[in-house]
Structures are given as structure tokens and as C-alpha cells.
Design an enzyme around this catalytic site. Structure first.
Site, PDB file in Angstrom:
ATOM      1  N   GLY A  58      10.143  -3.398   2.072  1.00  0.00           N
ATOM      2  CA  GLY A  58      11.294  -2.554   2.373  1.00  0.00           C
ATOM      3  C   GLY A  58      12.480  -2.786   1.456  1.00  0.00           C
ATOM      4  O   GLY A  58      13.362  -3.590   1.764  1.00  0.00           O
ATOM      5  N   LEU A  80      -5.062   0.032   6.482  1.00  0.00           N
ATOM      6  CA  LEU A  80      -5.869   0.886   7.356  1.00  0.00           C
ATOM      7  C   LEU A  80      -4.992   1.816   8.187  1.00  0.00           C
ATOM      8  O   LEU A  80      -4.109   1.372   8.914  1.00  0.00           O
ATOM      9  CB  LEU A  80      -6.694  -0.005   8.293  1.00  0.00           C
ATOM     10  CG  LEU A  80      -7.504   0.704   9.380  1.00  0.00           C
ATOM     11  CD1 LEU A  80      -8.593   1.574   8.784  1.00  0.00           C
ATOM     12  CD2 LEU A  80      -8.107  -0.326  10.343  1.00  0.00           C
ATOM     13  N   TYR A  81      -5.256   3.126   8.062  1.00  0.00           N
ATOM     14  CA  TYR A  81      -4.794   4.085   9.062  1.00  0.00           C
ATOM     15  C   TYR A  81      -5.983   4.341   9.981  1.00  0.00           C
ATOM     16  O   TYR A  81      -7.054   4.703   9.494  1.00  0.00           O
ATOM     17  CB  TYR A  81      -4.386   5.416   8.419  1.00  0.00           C
ATOM     18  CG  TYR A  81      -3.011   5.409   7.808  1.00  0.00           C
ATOM     19  CD1 TYR A  81      -1.887   5.052   8.551  1.00  0.00           C
ATOM     20  CD2 TYR A  81      -2.816   5.795   6.489  1.00  0.00           C
ATOM     21  CE1 TYR A  81      -0.622   5.064   7.983  1.00  0.00           C
ATOM     22  CE2 TYR A  81      -1.557   5.811   5.912  1.00  0.00           C
ATOM     23  CZ  TYR A  81      -0.469   5.445   6.674  1.00  0.00           C
ATOM     24  OH  TYR A  81       0.786   5.457   6.123  1.00  0.00           O
ATOM     25  N   HIS A  91       8.348   0.984   6.934  1.00  0.00           N
ATOM     26  CA  HIS A  91       7.624   1.996   6.161  1.00  0.00           C
ATOM     27  C   HIS A  91       8.519   2.561   5.055  1.00  0.00           C
ATOM     28  O   HIS A  91       8.538   3.765   4.794  1.00  0.00           O
ATOM     29  CB  HIS A  91       7.140   3.118   7.089  1.00  0.00           C
ATOM     30  CG  HIS A  91       5.793   3.678   6.697  1.00  0.00           C
ATOM     31  ND1 HIS A  91       4.684   3.633   7.499  1.00  0.00           N
ATOM     32  CD2 HIS A  91       5.380   4.288   5.551  1.00  0.00           C
ATOM     33  CE1 HIS A  91       3.657   4.205   6.885  1.00  0.00           C
ATOM     34  NE2 HIS A  91       4.048   4.603   5.697  1.00  0.00           N
ATOM     35  N   THR A 151      -1.676  -0.206   9.840  1.00  0.00           N
ATOM     36  CA  THR A 151      -0.318   0.342   9.955  1.00  0.00           C
ATOM     37  C   THR A 151      -0.101   0.858  11.370  1.00  0.00           C
ATOM     38  O   THR A 151      -0.903   1.653  11.863  1.00  0.00           O
ATOM     39  CB  THR A 151      -0.105   1.468   8.929  1.00  0.00           C
ATOM     40  OG1 THR A 151      -0.241   0.908   7.625  1.00  0.00           O
ATOM     41  CG2 THR A 151       1.267   2.089   9.070  1.00  0.00           C
ATOM     42  N   ARG A 164      10.685   5.579   5.845  1.00  0.00           N
ATOM     43  CA  ARG A 164      10.046   6.891   5.796  1.00  0.00           C
ATOM     44  C   ARG A 164       9.626   7.420   7.157  1.00  0.00           C
ATOM     45  O   ARG A 164       9.155   8.553   7.254  1.00  0.00           O
ATOM     46  CB  ARG A 164       8.823   6.834   4.883  1.00  0.00           C
ATOM     47  CG  ARG A 164       9.177   6.537   3.446  1.00  0.00           C
ATOM     48  CD  ARG A 164       7.991   6.035   2.651  1.00  0.00           C
ATOM     49  NE  ARG A 164       7.043   7.064   2.286  1.00  0.00           N
ATOM     50  CZ  ARG A 164       7.161   7.855   1.223  1.00  0.00           C
ATOM     51  NH1 ARG A 164       8.211   7.737   0.430  1.00  0.00           N
ATOM     52  NH2 ARG A 164       6.253   8.765   0.930  1.00  0.00           N
ATOM     53  N   PRO A 186       0.826  -1.203   0.000  1.00  0.00           N
ATOM     54  CA  PRO A 186       0.000   0.000   0.000  1.00  0.00           C
ATOM     55  C   PRO A 186       0.862   1.255   0.000  1.00  0.00           C
ATOM     56  O   PRO A 186       1.765   1.386   0.828  1.00  0.00           O
ATOM     57  CB  PRO A 186      -0.784  -0.115   1.317  1.00  0.00           C
ATOM     58  CG  PRO A 186       0.060  -0.991   2.188  1.00  0.00           C
ATOM     59  CD  PRO A 186       0.776  -1.927   1.275  1.00  0.00           C
ATOM     60  N   SER A 235      -4.059   1.686  -0.158  1.00  0.00           N
ATOM     61  CA  SER A 235      -3.845   2.563   0.995  1.00  0.00           C
ATOM     62  C   SER A 235      -5.122   3.254   1.430  1.00  0.00           C
ATOM     63  O   SER A 235      -5.988   3.568   0.613  1.00  0.00           O
ATOM     64  CB  SER A 235      -2.799   3.620   0.616  1.00  0.00           C
ATOM     65  OG  SER A 235      -2.793   4.671   1.553  1.00  0.00           O
ATOM     66  N   LYS A 247       0.948  -4.033  10.265  1.00  0.00           N
ATOM     67  CA  LYS A 247       2.068  -3.665   9.390  1.00  0.00           C
ATOM     68  C   LYS A 247       2.958  -2.659  10.109  1.00  0.00           C
ATOM     69  O   LYS A 247       2.476  -1.627  10.573  1.00  0.00           O
ATOM     70  CB  LYS A 247       1.530  -3.047   8.100  1.00  0.00           C
ATOM     71  CG  LYS A 247       2.587  -2.551   7.141  1.00  0.00           C
ATOM     72  CD  LYS A 247       1.956  -2.097   5.828  1.00  0.00           C
ATOM     73  CE  LYS A 247       2.961  -1.461   4.909  1.00  0.00           C
ATOM     74  NZ  LYS A 247       3.310  -0.087   5.332  1.00  0.00           N
ATOM     75  N   SER A 253       8.086  -4.298   8.563  1.00  0.00           N
ATOM     76  CA  SER A 253       8.172  -3.102   7.718  1.00  0.00           C
ATOM     77  C   SER A 253       8.761  -1.953   8.500  1.00  0.00           C
ATOM     78  O   SER A 253       8.463  -1.783   9.683  1.00  0.00           O
ATOM     79  CB  SER A 253       6.766  -2.716   7.229  1.00  0.00           C
ATOM     80  OG  SER A 253       6.805  -1.496   6.517  1.00  0.00           O
TER      81      SER A 253
END
Lengths: 396, 322
Positions: free
Chosen positions: A323, A170-171, A291, A197, A294, A119, A148, A267, A289
Site C-alpha cells: 500500500g 488467489l481470487y 488493495h 485476497t 482500490r 500481485p 495474480s 491478503k 492491505s
């Protein structure tokens, strides 16, 4: 545009930027097309990394910096790539596998290969059709796409754009009701799994994007933000953070799991401790992960973190990973260290930015072809046959 | 000279260094930047951080971030202090006055050099924030007592005895009888700075040091010395249960600070970075440098699931062979 620094500073920054590119790792085999070079056609491209300079030439600077950038000094972004050099394949000259079978299975779902589209947000920055185009390309390559929460198009439109399977990233939103609403929309759209996440407690410092903002380069479709000021109501602490999900807890996980009737993954797991807690809290799987380098700089590369997590989980739930994966052999190494599947984030965006859905498809096909070659050379006829003895690592 | 970028354009300490490089006469910038010998230790101080990764924990409530800490009974807003560096008036006309003003705005404590560019009493009269004073071991006994009295009268919250380093040559051995007497002369706690070996840390504590500062003086003393962050774990192991341990030498990122805290340090000092801020922007530059790294530290803590310093322990870091 006023130059904020001298030429020397600019060169230094350019050098740092070039050094952080995955291209640099290839010892100069590839570089962005210069003024006198032609942009290759899709069918001429042989490896995933070749898509990046083409995409870069075709999308806005802010979009490129958004996709390419990591946090702070981009240590973790670089280390994700470096770690693959510390793992080597063990070829089997006497017993190669002639026609390896890449098919995989996860949560009872049959997949043509253990590679998924990770995502990533806001695909319309790199292509007008955004995630709809990405989904079309992924489906054409037979690859599952995770969409995402921050997609440019609503999840139902993305899911409907092609026939391929989709998962939902999902955020969590500000309220439990808002989060639940988001999940229910995704489930109604046919998403077959939900990945929460968990590594975005605060907004990180993406230095490339901060510079773009100071140079007042407008992002595609996004108004230039005024210079950051202390937010109203923010504490007068000397340190100021931009909260994203600072209140996420294992209670949130339990609440979401209770109403999510599809596999539910976390995640952003990077330690054995949290992997064990994930199993105890009944989640269906974890994604190792950072991210894409980031959020937290100096987080470990995911390949280095993978063994301790695989060991802690002990086969009770699948362990996925993302990653820095750019080669079929990278995917192979993670599978050998115990990952069930690999998600790729930036490469499909390069394909999308460079050639649209066809580029996404080609990126994913190249990865599958390379994975097949790695399996053939190591004598692994099936994904299940790839085990720890197929690689030598000197970090675990 | 190129234009002075507005402070809000600077996003990390290395960029402040770059502006200072532009603004200062080359020999002056070099006097800050230089390390001893071939610069091996200077480089190693930075490289060592690349061999330490963080082990972030997730799903911890980190809404209420608090960087506050206690050092020998004093409350600090954050564990980041300004290390002693001499004659700051060479870099900016307001010198130490500007450094103290900038640090006070960022709520950070400053350690004043034993060789300030402005007399201690004048600095103290204008200081709004907390400061400590540095001492030098070879000062004659009478003069030493005088220095301790001046620092105490000026309001120094602590004293910091710098061992092993004076100009281009090694200082004489620490006179331990002097250390014992300092404890009688002043209520301000005494730190000893410049320790890398665990045995020396033990000795210093036995002789009366109330805190230890792990330091190779920013790689300016002995070329080939280990990185300060590499020396930290053994020093903490030796004395960390009895006295607080601070560290300096090479800290530029919030994650660097976080690694030191995870390895047992109670705080971190910055030497060169505040000087870059001072040289380029005066007090506001010092403030900016401190706020940048404080924010980076808070952010890294939040992303590691550590809402306060008490939550940070050794399990947060992994040390690699490369």
C-alpha cells in the site's frame, strides 16, 4: 470526442487528478514529461517515482487509469502515501552500519531482501509480454513475485519465464471445485505460497475507469462495455452492486487451507479482530492491505493499521504489508513497525510499462539500495536489527 | 451553456453539483451553496469526514445486502432521507412535485419545507412516496395548530420542528408548551432538528421530542460551529438509548453515511445534493442523486462486512486527530 463538461470542470478534474498523484507529494520535483521534455533513459532514473511519468507516456490512457486509480475520491490512495510522512527515521550518527545485510527469511525461504512484487492484474495492458516480463525483471533483481489470479498469461507460463521464486494470489472462484482447480494449477507450476485476497466482496467504483468507459476509450485488448444496465435477475433494489466474492467466509478459508500444502496467507486484513481470527483459523500469515486504495475508500492507510495488527498477532505468524510503498525508507518504516516483508504493486508496473523487464529490475534494485541506505543511517546491520526504536511515529 | 451530460455519465454527487453549477444562474447556485460567514463550518462539515476512517471486517457473508431500517415504527428502504429545503420551484418548474417523484422512485422519504414552492395539499395529492413536514417554532399558536392539522391531513408521516434558524436571523426560542400540544393534536411523531449540544438533546427529549436531528443547517446558521458529524457522538450518548437520532450537514458519500451510522445515527438527511439533481435534471436528477449515494452506502457496507444496518457499530470507525 464531445466534452462532457465545461473547461472549468475539466480543469477541476485535472487538478484533482494531479493532487491524487504520488508525484504531488514531492512538491513538484517531478512531473510527467511535457512536449518539450525528453524522456529519461533507464540509467538516468534514480528513484521509483520517476518511472511513473515515463510509463504513463508509453501506455494507453485506460491502462494508466487502471493502474493509477483508486476507489471513489481516492482518499485511501492518498493516505497510504501521507502516512509515511507521519513516521520518521532515527539516525545513528555514532554507529552507522557500513554494509547492511538485506537478506530475509520467510516460511523457511531465504530471500535477498524483504521486498516482494505484489500481485497485480493484467500486465499485458502495460507490456506485451505481461507477467512473463515482470517475472524476468523481478528474478533479475532477486525478488520474489506474487502472481495474480487475473494475470494475462497462465500461471505455469509466468512461473516458467524466469528462475525466480513465485507465490500465487488467489481470487476464489464461483465454486469450491473451481477454486481448488486454480490452486492446484498454481502449486503444479511451482508456487511456493498462496495468498487469498479477502477484501473484494463487491466491485468498487473506480471513477477514473468509469469516466474512461463513458468517453468510450477502448481499453487495450478489451472491448468497450456498453453502459451499465441493471443485470438480468438483479433485485429491483434502488442500490445495485456488482458481486465479486460476497460469499467468502472463514469456512472458505478453512476449506482452501486444508488442501493447500504450502504457506497460505490472507491478503486484505486491516483490523486486529480479523488478524486474531486469522491466527485462530491456522493461516500461515496475513498481508495488511487496502488493495492499493482500490476497494474501500476511507479504509485506513496500511501503515496506520499495521501496529494494531502486529500487536494482535503477537509474533505467532508473519505480518506482511502493501500500500503506497515507493521508497526504501517507506519499507524500513514498515519493518520497524513489525512487518516481516513489504509488497510493492504499482512500481513494478511503472518499470514494466516504461522499460520492460529491465525497468522492473531497476525499480526493485532502487528500492533495495534505498533500504540499504536507511539501514546504514540508522545503524541496522541486518533486517532483524530493525526494531520499533528505529522510527518515531505520531499516529500509533 | 455546455451540453447537459446524460445522467448515467455522472458517477458521484460532486459531479451532479458541477452540472447544477453550469445550469443555474450564478446567484441561484450560490444561494444553495453558501454557508454562513467565512464558510468555516461549511468547510468543516466536509473536512471532518477525512478524520474518520473505516475498519473493514472481512470474510463475513455479505451476499444479502439489506439497507432497510425502522424509524419510529415506519419501514424505510434505506437510511437516507431528503432534508427540508424551501421554495424548490425556484430551481425547477415542478419544484417539490419533482423532488417527491424522484425520491419515490428511489424509495426515499422527503421532508417538505414549511415554505414550499407549491401548496402542501397540491404536493400531497400527487405524492406517491412518503413525506414528512417541517414546522417552524415561531409560528403563532393558532396558525401552528392549523399547520399541524394540514400536515396531518395531507398524510405527513412525521413532523420536524426546525430550531434555531430562520432566514438570516435566529428564530425565537422553542415554545415547549406548543411541543407538548402537538403530541395531542396529531399521531405523527415529532422530531426536533438543529441540535448540536448533548444537553439540548436531553432537554428536547424531556419536553416531548420523539426524535432528534443533529444539524448545523449545512453550515448556513452559525459560522464556527462544529461539524455535525463531530457533534453526533455526544448527542447519541445523551439520548440515543431513548429516541432515534438523525443527522444532516455535509453528507456527500456513502462512506459519510456509513460513518454516521457507526457513530450511532439512525439515518442521514441530504439537503443540497437533491437540489443539484432537481435543478439540473428534475425528478430524474433527484432519483439519480439518491441512487448514487444509496449504492455507495451499500457498497461500503458490503466491503466492510456489514450486510445490514444492525451489524454496524462503533467499532467500524476510528477517529483521528488529523
Amino acid at each position: 470526442m464531445p466534452a462532457p463538461f465545461s473547461r472549468r470542470a475539466a480543469l477541476r478534474r485535472l487538478g484533482a487528478f494531479a493532487a491524487s498523484s504520488p508525484l504531488y507529494q514531492l512538491g513538484g520535483q517531478q512531473r510527467p514529461p511535457g512536449l518539450r521534455e525528453r524522456v529519461p533513459a533507464l540509467e538516468e532514473i534514480e528513484s521509483v517515482l520517476e518511472f511513473e511519468p515515463v510509463a504513463r507516456a508509453r501506455i494507453s490512457r485506460t491502462a494508466y487509469d487502471y493502474v493509477a486509480g483508486g476507489v471513489d475520491g481516492e482518499f485511501t490512495l492518498r493516505r497510504n502515501r501521507q502516512a509515511f510522512e507521519w513516521a520518521e527515521l532515527v539516525p545513528r550518527a555514532l554507529a552507522p552500519a557500513a554494509a547492511p545485510d538485506l537478506s530475509a527469511e520467510i516460511f523457511g525461504q531465504k530471500l535477498p531482501c524483504p521486498i516482494l512484487v505484489a500481485p497485480t492484474a493484467a500486465h499485458s495492458q502495460v507490456h506485451p509480454e505481461g507477467e512473463k516480463a515482470t517475472h524476468q525483471g523481478a528474478a533479475a533483481a532477486g525478488v520474489l513475485m506474487a502472481v495474480s489470479s487475473n494475470s494475462s498469461y497462465p500461471i505455469q507460463e509466468v512461473a516458467a519465464a524466469a528462475k525466480g521464486p513465485v507465490w500465487f494470489q488467489l481470487y476464489a472462484r464461483d465454486t469450491p471445485e473451481g477454486t481448488r482447480d486454480r490452486v492446484e494449477r498454481a502449486l503444479a507450476a511451482g508456487c511456493q505460497a498462496v495468498l487469498l485476497t479477502v477484501d473484494t466482496q463487491y466491485m468498487s467504483h473506480r471513477e477514473r475507469m468509469l469516466h474512461d468507459r463513458h468517453l468510450n476509450i477502448p481499453a487495450a485488448g478489451v472491448p468497450v462495455r456498453t453502459r451499465s444496465r441493471r443485470q438480468a435477475g438483479a433485485p429491483p433494489a434502488p442500490y445495485r452492486l456488482q458481486p465479486q466474492n460476497p460469499d467468502l467466509s472463514w469456512k472458505t478459508v478453512e476449506a482452501i487451507r486444508a488442501y493447500t500444502n504450502v504457506p497460505f496467507l490472507l491478503k486484505g486484513i486491516l483490523t486486529a479482530e480479523d488478524a486474531r481470527l486469522a491466527v485462530e483459523h491456522g493461516v500461515s500469515g496475513v498481508v495488511v492491505s487496502n488493495h492499493g486504495g482500490r476497494y474501500l475508500d476511507y479504509a485506513p492507510s496500511t501503515l496506520e493499521a499495521l501496529p494494531e495488527i502486529v500487536q494482535a498477532v503477537g509474533g505467532r505468524i508473519p505480518v506482511l504489508i502493501d500500500g503506497g510503498f515507493r521508497r526504501g525508507s517507506d519499507v524500513f518504516k514498515a519493518l520497524a513497525l513489525g512487518a516481516r516483508a513489504v509488497l510493492v504493486g504499482r512500481p513494478p508496473l511503472w518499470g514494466l510499462g516504461a522499460f520492460g523487464p529491465e525497468g522492473v529490475r531497476r525499480v526493485l534494485e532502487v528500492l533495495q539500495a534505498e533500504l540499504a541506505m536507511a539501514m546504514a543511517a540508522t545503524g541496522c546491520a541486518t533486517i532483524a536489527a530493525i526494531d520499533r526504536s528505529a522510527v518515531l511515529v505520531d499516529f500509533a | 451553456m455546455s451540453r447537459l451530460p446524460p445522467l448515467e455519465e455522472l458517477v458521484n454527487l460532486f459531479e451532479v453539483e458541477e452540472v447544477a453549477r453550469q445550469r443555474l444562474a450564478p446567484e441561484l447556485f450560490e444561494s444553495i451553496a453558501a454557508g454562513a460567514g467565512a464558510g468555516l463550518t461549511l468547510g468543516r462539515n466536509r473536512e471532518a469526514f477525512d478524520r474518520i476512517t473505516l475498519r473493514p471486517r472481512v470474510l463475513v457473508d455479505v451476499r444479502a445486502m439489506d439497507l432497510g431500517t425502522q424509524l419510529l415504527g415506519r419501514k424505510l428502504e434505506t437510511p437516507i432521507l431528503v432534508a427540508p429545503t424551501s421554495r424548490q420551484t425556484l430551481l425547477h418548474p415542478e419544484g417539490e412535485l419533482a423532488t417527491l417523484r424522484g425520491a419515490a422512485a428511489a424509495k426515499a422519504t422527503v421532508v417538505l419545507s414549511s415554505r414550499p414552492g407549491i401548496p402542501l395539499e397540491r404536493i400531497a395529492a400527487q405524492a406517491r412516496g412518503a413525506f414528512w413536514c417541517q414546522l417552524e417554532p415561531e409560528t403563532g399558536a393558532g396558525e401552528f395548530r392549523q399547520l399541524v392539522r394540514r400536515a396531518t391531513d395531507a398524510g405527513a408521516q412525521a413532523l420536524c420542528l426546525s430550531a434555531g434558524w430562520r432566514g438570516e436571523k435566529p428564530a425565537p426560542p422553542v415554545d415547549w408548551t406548543l411541543v407538548a400540544r402537538v403530541r395531542e393534536w396529531t399521531p405523527a411523531p415529532l422530531w426536533i432538528k438543529g441540535i448540536l449540544a448533548p444537553g439540548e438533546a436531553r432537554t428536547a427529549v424531556e419536553k416531548g421530542a420523539q426524535g432528534i436531528i443533529v444539524s448545523n443547517y449545512g453550515g448556513r446558521l452559525v459560522d464556527g460551529a462544529m461539524a455535525a458529524i463531530e457533534a453526533l457522538p455526544a448527542v447519541v450518548e445523551a439520548v440515543g438509548r431513548h429516541v432515534p437520532v438523525l443527522i444532516d450537514s455535509g453528507f456527500r458519500r456513502g462512506t459519510d453515511v456509513l460513518k454516521a451510522l457507526a457513530l450511532g445515527a439512525n439515518g442521514v438527511m441530504l439537503g443540497r445534493p437533491p437540489l443539484w439533481g432537481l435543478a439540473a435534471y428534475g425528478a430524474e436528477g433527484v432519483q439519480k442523486v439518491l441512487e448514487l449515494i444509496q449504492t455507495e452506502l451499500a457498497l461500503a457496507m458490503g466491503l466492510c462486512g456489514k450486510p445490514n444496518l444492525a451489524a454496524i457499530d462503533r467499532s467500524l470507525v476510528k477517529i483521528h486527530k488529523r
